[in-house]
Design a protein around this motif. Structure first.
Motif, PDB file in Angstrom:
ATOM      1  N   SER A  63       0.836  -1.201   0.000  1.00 16.40           N
ATOM      2  CA  SER A  63       0.000   0.000   0.000  1.00 16.40           C
ATOM      3  C   SER A  63       0.867   1.246   0.000  1.00 16.40           C
ATOM      4  O   SER A  63       1.979   1.249   0.532  1.00 16.40           O
ATOM      5  CB  SER A  63      -0.898   0.036   1.237  1.00 16.40           C
ATOM      6  N   TYR A  64       0.352   2.299  -0.590  1.00 18.60           N
ATOM      7  CA  TYR A  64       0.996   3.611  -0.483  1.00 18.60           C
ATOM      8  C   TYR A  64      -0.072   4.667  -0.685  1.00 18.60           C
ATOM      9  O   TYR A  64      -0.817   4.620  -1.663  1.00 18.60           O
ATOM     10  CB  TYR A  64       2.126   3.775  -1.501  1.00 18.60           C
ATOM     11  N   ASP A  99       3.318   6.927   7.367  1.00 20.05           N
ATOM     12  CA  ASP A  99       3.275   5.970   8.462  1.00 20.05           C
ATOM     13  C   ASP A  99       2.194   4.910   8.267  1.00 20.05           C
ATOM     14  O   ASP A  99       2.150   3.931   9.012  1.00 20.05           O
ATOM     15  CB  ASP A  99       3.045   6.695   9.788  1.00 20.05           C
ATOM     16  N   CYS A 100       1.314   5.127   7.277  1.00 22.17           N
ATOM     17  CA  CYS A 100       0.274   4.136   6.981  1.00 22.17           C
ATOM     18  C   CYS A 100       0.746   3.099   5.971  1.00 22.17           C
ATOM     19  O   CYS A 100      -0.043   2.282   5.503  1.00 22.17           O
ATOM     20  CB  CYS A 100      -0.982   4.825   6.458  1.00 22.17           C
ATOM     21  N   ALA A 101       2.010   3.161   5.602  1.00 23.99           N
ATOM     22  CA  ALA A 101       2.582   2.210   4.652  1.00 23.99           C
ATOM     23  C   ALA A 101       3.721   1.463   5.333  1.00 23.99           C
ATOM     24  O   ALA A 101       4.432   2.011   6.177  1.00 23.99           O
ATOM     25  CB  ALA A 101       3.094   2.934   3.408  1.00 23.99           C
ATOM     26  N   GLU A 102       3.870   0.211   4.968  1.00 24.50           N
ATOM     27  CA  GLU A 102       4.954  -0.598   5.512  1.00 24.50           C
ATOM     28  C   GLU A 102       6.298  -0.027   5.056  1.00 24.50           C
ATOM     29  O   GLU A 102       6.372   0.733   4.095  1.00 24.50           O
ATOM     30  CB  GLU A 102       4.813  -2.032   5.021  1.00 24.50           C
ATOM     31  N   LEU A 140      -9.147   0.565   9.093  1.00 21.95           N
ATOM     32  CA  LEU A 140      -8.727  -0.308   8.001  1.00 21.95           C
ATOM     33  C   LEU A 140      -8.602   0.569   6.760  1.00 21.95           C
ATOM     34  O   LEU A 140      -9.576   1.210   6.346  1.00 21.95           O
ATOM     35  CB  LEU A 140      -9.754  -1.416   7.760  1.00 21.95           C
ATOM     36  N   VAL A 141      -7.402   0.608   6.176  1.00 23.24           N
ATOM     37  CA  VAL A 141      -7.138   1.501   5.043  1.00 23.24           C
ATOM     38  C   VAL A 141      -6.686   0.663   3.855  1.00 23.24           C
ATOM     39  O   VAL A 141      -5.687  -0.067   3.950  1.00 23.24           O
ATOM     40  CB  VAL A 141      -6.046   2.540   5.386  1.00 23.24           C
ATOM     41  N   MET A 142      -7.398   0.765   2.731  1.00 24.32           N
ATOM     42  CA  MET A 142      -7.072  -0.038   1.550  1.00 24.32           C
ATOM     43  C   MET A 142      -7.256   0.738   0.267  1.00 24.32           C
ATOM     44  O   MET A 142      -8.116   1.618   0.185  1.00 24.32           O
ATOM     45  CB  MET A 142      -7.975  -1.283   1.470  1.00 24.32           C
ATOM     46  N   GLU A 143      -6.459   0.368  -0.730  1.00 25.49           N
ATOM     47  CA  GLU A 143      -6.702   0.768  -2.101  1.00 25.49           C
ATOM     48  C   GLU A 143      -7.512  -0.355  -2.750  1.00 25.49           C
ATOM     49  O   GLU A 143      -6.991  -1.464  -2.899  1.00 25.49           O
ATOM     50  CB  GLU A 143      -5.388   0.957  -2.855  1.00 25.49           C
ATOM     51  N   PRO A 144      -8.749  -0.117  -3.123  1.00 22.47           N
ATOM     52  CA  PRO A 144      -9.560  -1.199  -3.683  1.00 22.47           C
ATOM     53  C   PRO A 144      -9.022  -1.694  -5.020  1.00 22.47           C
ATOM     54  O   PRO A 144      -8.642  -0.904  -5.888  1.00 22.47           O
ATOM     55  CB  PRO A 144     -10.941  -0.558  -3.860  1.00 22.47           C
ATOM     56  N   VAL A 145      -8.956  -2.987  -5.176  1.00 16.08           N
ATOM     57  CA  VAL A 145      -8.638  -3.700  -6.409  1.00 16.08           C
ATOM     58  C   VAL A 145      -7.156  -3.602  -6.777  1.00 16.08           C
ATOM     59  O   VAL A 145      -6.468  -4.605  -6.895  1.00 16.08           O
ATOM     60  CB  VAL A 145      -9.518  -3.251  -7.593  1.00 16.08           C
ATOM     61  N   ILE A 146      -6.645  -2.386  -7.017  1.00 17.22           N
ATOM     62  CA  ILE A 146      -5.256  -2.221  -7.457  1.00 17.22           C
ATOM     63  C   ILE A 146      -4.518  -1.315  -6.489  1.00 17.22           C
ATOM     64  O   ILE A 146      -4.975  -0.213  -6.181  1.00 17.22           O
ATOM     65  CB  ILE A 146      -5.186  -1.624  -8.870  1.00 17.22           C
ATOM     66  N   GLY A 203      -1.583   0.981  -6.386  1.00 17.63           N
ATOM     67  CA  GLY A 203      -0.878   1.640  -7.481  1.00 17.63           C
ATOM     68  C   GLY A 203       0.604   1.805  -7.297  1.00 17.63           C
ATOM     69  O   GLY A 203       1.417   1.096  -7.892  1.00 17.63           O
ATOM     70  N   ALA A 204       1.014   2.777  -6.467  1.00 18.79           N
ATOM     71  CA  ALA A 204       2.429   3.117  -6.360  1.00 18.79           C
ATOM     72  C   ALA A 204       3.265   1.965  -5.824  1.00 18.79           C
ATOM     73  O   ALA A 204       4.468   1.904  -6.053  1.00 18.79           O
ATOM     74  CB  ALA A 204       2.602   4.341  -5.465  1.00 18.79           C
ATOM     75  N   GLY A 205       2.642   1.023  -5.114  1.00 15.47           N
ATOM     76  CA  GLY A 205       3.372  -0.113  -4.579  1.00 15.47           C
ATOM     77  C   GLY A 205       3.811  -1.103  -5.631  1.00 15.47           C
ATOM     78  O   GLY A 205       4.511  -2.068  -5.315  1.00 15.47           O
ATOM     79  N   GLY A 206       3.399  -0.897  -6.865  1.00 17.41           N
ATOM     80  CA  GLY A 206       3.840  -1.789  -7.940  1.00 17.41           C
ATOM     81  C   GLY A 206       2.722  -2.305  -8.815  1.00 17.41           C
ATOM     82  O   GLY A 206       2.876  -3.353  -9.446  1.00 17.41           O
ATOM     83  N   MET A 207       1.591  -1.594  -8.881  1.00 20.16           N
ATOM     84  CA  MET A 207       0.446  -2.060  -9.657  1.00 20.16           C
ATOM     85  C   MET A 207       0.098  -3.498  -9.260  1.00 20.16           C
ATOM     86  O   MET A 207       0.110  -4.425 -10.076  1.00 20.16           O
ATOM     87  CB  MET A 207       0.733  -1.976 -11.159  1.00 20.16           C
ATOM     88  N   LEU A 208      -0.210  -3.658  -7.981  1.00 24.26           N
ATOM     89  CA  LEU A 208      -0.538  -4.972  -7.431  1.00 24.26           C
ATOM     90  C   LEU A 208      -2.046  -5.189  -7.508  1.00 24.26           C
ATOM     91  O   LEU A 208      -2.825  -4.409  -6.957  1.00 24.26           O
ATOM     92  CB  LEU A 208      -0.063  -5.056  -5.978  1.00 24.26           C
ATOM     93  N   PHE A 209      -2.457  -6.224  -8.205  1.00 25.16           N
ATOM     94  CA  PHE A 209      -3.874  -6.527  -8.422  1.00 25.16           C
ATOM     95  C   PHE A 209      -4.311  -7.490  -7.321  1.00 25.16           C
ATOM     96  O   PHE A 209      -4.068  -8.689  -7.391  1.00 25.16           O
ATOM     97  CB  PHE A 209      -4.038  -7.149  -9.809  1.00 25.16           C
TER      98      PHE A 209
END
Length: 808
Positions: A424-425, A434-437, A527-533, A535-541
């Motif tokens: 996530s980013y 701080d919300c990203a690993e 709970l914080v999420m990017e739905p489906v994809i 993005g900046a973390g590597g276009m992770l589907f």
């Protein structure tokens, strides 16, 4: 493969477009003077006159007039219609096929390519009527010819009322990004418009020139022609006329010199984002002269002397470059979209920027109501404005943490974390970092702490021709080994899948993990999420089923997060009350039709309590973000104490220009969705049983296929990529395409595996005629991604696909 249409610029050819402030202002007379004066100035050079669209009798055609009175000038007309009426009406009443805008532009480009290749010269393109007179299709000429972005010679109006029409024409051209090179008009001793306009345009640093009216028409045709020939001979020889041509030449050379010097100058004074400057050289900096539709117009000039380099003066100095990253994911309705540009101009003229604290203006109110309507989330009731996605995420985190702290009675000094997904980013500001690993983005950032737990999870891709759910090796004991699915739509049938073994495994794994975290004494606020994809973390589907089950488990097991405090500001028993943790969806990248739906949360079948939207919100024109929240979240800040308020804001909060553009952007995309603009792409992906032929037309039974998932990138293309030996996996959804390249070292953000493909795409190809074009694209480690716009045509997308195939 057809050639994209771009701006026209050559060193050898000085090309200008003649616009009129109105009809009957003398465009053809001034074009004749320009052509004749240019031929006199440099007799050995070629001079061309082009009339793209002409109406009226052939013997009165403008190109024939120029040919008659400017000897030695080559003239040409692309489309001639007999009736002396507006081009769009003349085209309708003609037996010949109405030329499309694209055909008109291609004709102009191909003609000027031939002119440039013929040797040094001067070229004139004369429009019809006024600036906004329609072309054959009915489109305003100002919009029709904008992709070419030729410098303009504006013929002002010397008649009564001409000052107003001339300035209005100039402003219309400027708003659309034209450069007005000079202004010409007749000198009228009565109205003296030229005196006023000369002063006006001098302030704009635009050279202007007034010339005497042509002689009155003589009784005999022979005498009339002689009189007119004398007029053209005398006026074209005036020192002021030759001086104007010198100034046009100077502007032409200055433009080329600026383009050539920009990369070196930029490297001296600009600090680039996401860039290690020790690895950057002027040659690696792309000079963008303008943008239109899906394309940049980029410089082909070498930025420094190259050994054994000899410039071909007839080579194009600009080439079309497909904006493959959608300008960092912001561009959706085409660069320089005239409707968005006019919306921005209107709001700038009406408001500029106005203070928003405890105030309201129409664009902000209208947009807030529209966002709530289009998101169609029954939980949402409040819209908070910020300037960009990172700031919007900061606000969302503040909202979620406050609501959770009050509900569970935690102290403000408690260490409250978030739950998210690996990769996530949510932005580059310190709070949301701080919300990203820990990652390459933040590992060397002072103050970074990484306050959260991030689940690993199954991912989706097409590999070797099949859609697969790929489970990380360390999770296979808990989640199984994944599996193959018949289609992308099948993968997104999450309501069916959650009742199967996959859903049960996902649910138990999430519960077990959260129970362990609870025993460790950790406190979570959202709970914080990017739905489906992601993005900046590597276009992770991400597997949408895993994301759906994560939301379900969090909401259905509030005891995993704390004991509810007696003091609460939430509304009990209401359908929009949150449970467990506030669910925050970061839709900055994936929202507003990027993936084919108004909200990417629709793919998961769940409604968040807070969502963040930017990027496509304003169609790539101005920055703006909205953080949308439910009433219970809002109530967590509602009290009699000022210090309990959401004390967050920006100087440009809810700036009217951004709000007005966003309103137009959302209206346009919603209309595209309603009218079936994307059906041509959907037909390639949605099952044949949901399609029927009706009266010769293809129609989609969208009501029978509500879970249909599709992409602008063709199914065959995606399948063929997945079979390539250099490709580890690929996915496509909506306008997004991501290609994961094989990398023996394992991949990741620091991988260089995709650089070779990126270089090949940015080198480009030759079209059927004219300048070379390429794909300007970005990479995330071993992942190369491309994005079409929401306005991309099937022809453009298929051309990109062909170039990707060839480059691989």
């Amino acid at each position: 493969m057809s050639q994209p249409i771009g701006s026209l610029l050559w060193r050898s050819l000085r090309a200008y477009q003649v616009y009129g402030a109105n009809t009957d202002v003398g465009k053809t007379i001034f074009s004749t003077i320009l052509a004749k004066a240019s031929k006199k100035r440099r007799p050995a050079e070629n001079v061309w006159f082009l009339k793209p669209v002409s109406t009226g009798p052939l013997d009165e055609a403008d190109d024939r007039h120029v040919s008659r009175f400017a000897q030695g000038v080559s003239t040409h007309c692309l489309h001639q219609f007999e009736k002396p009426i507006s081009p769009h009406l003349a085209a309708l009443s003609s037996a010949q096929e109405t030329p499309s805008d694209s055909k008109v532009l291609r004709g102009i480009r191909d003609h000027f390519v031939e002119c440039a290749q013929a040797g040094p010269g001067f070229a004139i393109l004369e429009t019809a009527g006024g600036v906004h007179s329609p072309g054959p299709s009915g489109a305003s000429q100002a919009d029709l010819y904008r992709p070419l972005r030729l410098p303009v010679v504006l013929i002002a109006d010397s008649r009564l009322g001409g000052i107003s029409s001339s300035i209005s024409a100039y402003e219309s051209l400027r708003i659309r990004g034209y450069d007005v090179a000079s202004v010409m008009l007749f000198h009228d001793a009565v109205y003296q418009n030229d005196d006023y306009l000369r002063t006006y345009f001098d302030k704009q640093n635009i050279p202007s020139l007034s010339l005497p009216f042509p002689p009155e028409r003589k009784e005999s045709l022979l005498e009339d022609e002689k009189s007119l020939a004398t007029y053209y001979e005398d006026v074209s020889s005036l020192p002021s006329m030759q001086d104007l041509l010198s100034r046009l030449d100077e502007q032409h050379e200055n433009r080329i010199n600026r383009l050539q010097s920009m990369p070196s100058r930029a490297l001296e004074c600009i600090w680039y984002p996401f860039t290690q400057h020790q690895l950057l050289s002027p040659e690696r900096i792309t000079t963008i002269d303008s943008a239109s539709g899906d394309f940049f117009q980029t410089s082909t000039l070498p930025v420094k002397a190259i050994d054994n380099y000899t410039e071909d003066s007839s080579a194009p100095l600009l080439k079309p470059s497909f904006d493959g990253s959608a300008s960092w994911w912001t561009q959706g309705l085409g660069h320089a979209n005239p409707e968005l540009v006019l919306a921005a101009a209107y709001a700038a003229g009406r408001y500029g920027h106005v203070m928003f604290a405890e105030a309201v203006h129409e664009p902000a109110l209208s947009l807030a109501e529209m966002v709530l309507k289009y998101l169609n989330n029954p939980r949402m009731s409040r819209v908070f404005y910020t300037d960009n996605g990172s700031a919007g995420a900061e606000v969302a985190i503040k909202m979620g943490l406050r609501a959770a702290r009050l509900r569970y009675g935690w102290s403000p000094s408690d260490n409250i974390e978030i739950i998210g997904l690996q990769g996530s980013y949510h932005g580059d500001t310190m709070g949301v970092m701080d919300c990203a690993e820990p990652s390459v983005y933040n590992e060397k950032v002072e103050w970074y702490q990484g306050r959260g737990f991030w689940f690993d999870y199954p991912k989706i891709k097409m590999a070797n021709g099949s859609w697969v759910v790929e489970v990380p090796e360390n999770l296979q004991q808990a989640l199984g080994s994944g599996g193959v699915h018949s289609s992308l739509t099948d993968i997104f049938d999450v309501e069916r899948r959650e009742h199967g073994e996959e859903g049960q495994r996902y649910q138990q794994y999430i519960i077990d993990t959260l129970e362990k975290l609870q025993k460790q004494g950790r406190k979570f606020g959202a709970l914080v999420m990017e739905p489906v994809i992601l993005g900046a973390g590597g276009m992770l589907f991400a597997d949408p089923l895993f994301q759906r089950m994560l939301v379900r488990v969090v909401r259905e097991n509030p005891e995993l997060f704390g004991t509810r405090s007696n003091e609460t500001t939430t509304i009990e028993g209401t359908s929009n009350d949150w449970s467990g943790l506030p669910v925050i969806f970061d839709e900055v990248f994936t929202g507003f039709y990027r993936l084919g739906r108004a909200s990417s949360s629709a793919f998961l079948g769940v409604h968040p309590d807070v969502s963040i939207h930017a990027k496509l919100l304003t169609g790539g024109v101005v920055p703006l973000c909205v953080t949308v929240a439910s009433e219970p979240i809002f109530n967590a800040f509602d009290s009699a104490e000022k210090t309990d308020a959401l004390l967050h804001g920006h100087s440009y909060t809810a700036h009217p220009i951004g709000c007005k553009v966003a309103e137009k952007s959302l209206q346009t995309m919603n209309e595209l969705d309603k009218t079936g603009h994307w059906d041509v792409f959907k037909l390639d992906w949605i099952a044949p049983s949901n399609i029927e032929a009706e009266s010769g037309d293809i129609k989609l039974h969208t009501e029978e296929c509500p879970t249909g998932v599709w992409s602008v990138w063709s199914k065959d293309f995606v399948t063929s990529l997945s079979l390539h030996d250099k490709v580890r996996g690929v996915f496509a959804i909506g306008s997004v395409l991501a290609i994961e390249l094989q990398d023996p070292s394992g991949g990741g953000y620091t991988s260089t595996a995709s650089k070779e493909l990126q270089s090949a795409l940015m080198t480009g190809t030759l079209g059927d005629a004219g300048p070379r074009w390429d794909i300007h694209c970005r990479v995330l480690g071993n992942v190369l991604y491309l994005m079409a716009s929401q306005m991309s045509t099937p022809e453009t997308v298929r051309e990109i696909e062909a170039l990707v195939r060839a480059s691989l």
